[in-house]
Write an enzyme that holds these catalytic residues in place. Structure first.
Site, PDB file in Angstrom:
ATOM      1  N   ASN A   1       0.862  -1.189   0.000  1.00 16.78           N
ATOM      2  CA  ASN A   1       0.000   0.000   0.000  1.00 16.78           C
ATOM      3  C   ASN A   1       0.903   1.246   0.000  1.00 16.78           C
ATOM      4  O   ASN A   1       0.805   2.123   0.850  1.00 16.78           O
ATOM      5  CB  ASN A   1      -0.958  -0.009   1.200  1.00 16.78           C
ATOM      6  CG  ASN A   1      -2.038   1.051   1.049  1.00 16.78           C
ATOM      7  OD1 ASN A   1      -2.202   1.914   1.897  1.00 16.78           O
ATOM      8  ND2 ASN A   1      -2.765   1.014  -0.043  1.00 16.78           N
TER       9      ASN A   1
ATOM     10  N   HIS B   1       7.147   5.604   1.522  1.00 15.28           N
ATOM     11  CA  HIS B   1       7.864   4.405   1.072  1.00 15.28           C
ATOM     12  C   HIS B   1       8.776   4.749  -0.113  1.00 15.28           C
ATOM     13  O   HIS B   1       9.919   4.297  -0.185  1.00 15.28           O
ATOM     14  CB  HIS B   1       6.879   3.331   0.607  1.00 15.28           C
ATOM     15  CG  HIS B   1       5.975   2.801   1.680  1.00 15.28           C
ATOM     16  ND1 HIS B   1       4.612   2.997   1.659  1.00 15.28           N
ATOM     17  CD2 HIS B   1       6.230   2.058   2.786  1.00 15.28           C
ATOM     18  CE1 HIS B   1       4.066   2.398   2.707  1.00 15.28           C
ATOM     19  NE2 HIS B   1       5.017   1.827   3.413  1.00 15.28           N
TER      20      HIS B   1
ATOM     21  N   GLY C   1      12.175   3.747   7.927  1.00 23.51           N
ATOM     22  CA  GLY C   1      11.688   5.103   8.163  1.00 23.51           C
ATOM     23  C   GLY C   1      11.701   5.469   9.643  1.00 23.51           C
ATOM     24  O   GLY C   1      11.427   4.647  10.511  1.00 23.51           O
TER      25      GLY C   1
ATOM     26  N   LYS D   1       9.550   7.311  10.829  1.00 23.79           N
ATOM     27  CA  LYS D   1       8.131   7.297  11.210  1.00 23.79           C
ATOM     28  C   LYS D   1       7.901   6.218  12.284  1.00 23.79           C
ATOM     29  O   LYS D   1       7.136   6.416  13.227  1.00 23.79           O
ATOM     30  CB  LYS D   1       7.289   7.014   9.968  1.00 23.79           C
ATOM     31  CG  LYS D   1       5.901   6.488  10.227  1.00 23.79           C
ATOM     32  CD  LYS D   1       4.952   7.626  10.388  1.00 23.79           C
ATOM     33  CE  LYS D   1       3.559   7.234  10.810  1.00 23.79           C
ATOM     34  NZ  LYS D   1       3.123   5.882  10.642  1.00 23.79           N
TER      35      LYS D   1
END
Ligand code: AMP
Length: 283
Positions: A28, A33, A144, A146
């Protein structure tokens, strides 16, 4: 781009490559990404991406079944980024037998923050990442920021197992309104999507408050954390945590660490409706 699901076929294709750069994902794909794919290209060649929704890291009441799977759109995006191989194993390819050997990260890293609210999550993550590393045998792998705690745990795993892989961190890519891009953002309703950037805004407020802190009150940091939780609850969120931590080991920040200029990071996870969002901000 070659799309490969079989481990042996992957190995055959990568034979003789000793500078491969690897980006594991659950698919997804969004700009976050893709930014990692570009970073991977700067650090090695060829770039290998993987897409695998890893059952081992989902809790029994989490979204494994409903996790967005958008393979064709993902393939188109990776083709455009010049990715050389997409490794997209099925569960049977990656776990032909039940995965009984697992990597258990240390409690002080794996059972705090995300690990407290998602028991076994990092065990599932470390196990699949080690296995993917074993399949791809990359020179570098990109993760990442994140997922800040995940990045730290993978780094430590690579270090403690002396894996011949350099772990490279990628910055968090955000929407214009500040919301960190995430596959789970697609779960948000229109109203929730409008509210979602408040999570990052709250972290920014906490950062300002930390930087202005001149109190000798030993509880000052935890009071800031609590006040931020109360604020989010007042706006309809269900926060799991807002935590001011040391970047080096994710241990709670203290007045001493503040005074000595120790780099800090604020981490949060909070539910908006049924969607659980995470974010962080370095100080
Ligand atoms: P996931 O597909 O969610 O497992 O994420 C795969 C990789 O993409 C992980 O290393 C994540 O930390 C990274 N990632 C996820 N969201 C973002 C973002 N908004 N910006 C940069 N990297 C991200």
């Amino acid at each position: 781009m070659k799309i490969i699901s079989d481990i042996q076929e992957l190995r055959d294709h990568l034979r003789g490559q000793n500078r491969a750069s690897f980006v594991p994902t659950m698919g997804n794909l969004h700009e976050g990404h893709l930014s990692l794919m570009r970073l991977a290209r700067q650090h090695g060649d060829p770039v290998v991406a993987s897409i695998f929704v890893n059952r081992l890291q989902f809790g029994p009441n989490e979204d494994f079944d409903s996790y967005p799977r958008t393979m064709q759109a993902d393939i188109d995006k990776l083709e455009k980024e010049g990715v050389y191989i997409l490794f997209a194993p099925t569960e049977r390819d990656l776990y032909p037998q039940p995965q009984e050997y697992r990597v258990d990260p240390p409690q002080q890293l794996g059972d705090i923050l995300e690990g407290e609210f998602r028991p076994g999550f990092f065990k599932g993550v470390c196990t699949v990442v080690l296995k993917l590393f074993s399949c791809v045998q990359p020179k570098v792998a990109v993760f990442g920021k994140k997922d800040y705690q995940q990045l730290m745990i993978i780094r430590q795993m690579a270090k403690q197992f002396a894996l011949p892989v350099d772990i490279i961190p990628g910055e968090t890519i955000r929407a214009d309104d500040g919301l960190a891009l995430s596959s789970r953002n697609g779960y948000l309703s229109t109203e929730e999507r409008a509210e979602a950037p408040e999570l990052q805004r709250t972290l920014q407020e906490v950062r300002e408050q930390v930087l202005q802190l001149n109190s000798r009150n030993t509880n000052a940091l935890s009071e800031l954390e609590k006040a931020a939780v109360v604020k989010l609850v007042g706006r309809g969120w269900k926060p799991d945590y807002i935590a001011i931590r040391q970047q080096s080991d994710l241990a709670p920040a203290s007045n001493e660490s503040l005074q000595s200029g120790e780099p800090l990071v604020i981490l949060t996870a909070a539910k908006l409706g049924k969607t659980r969002l995470i974010d962080n901000l370095e100080i």
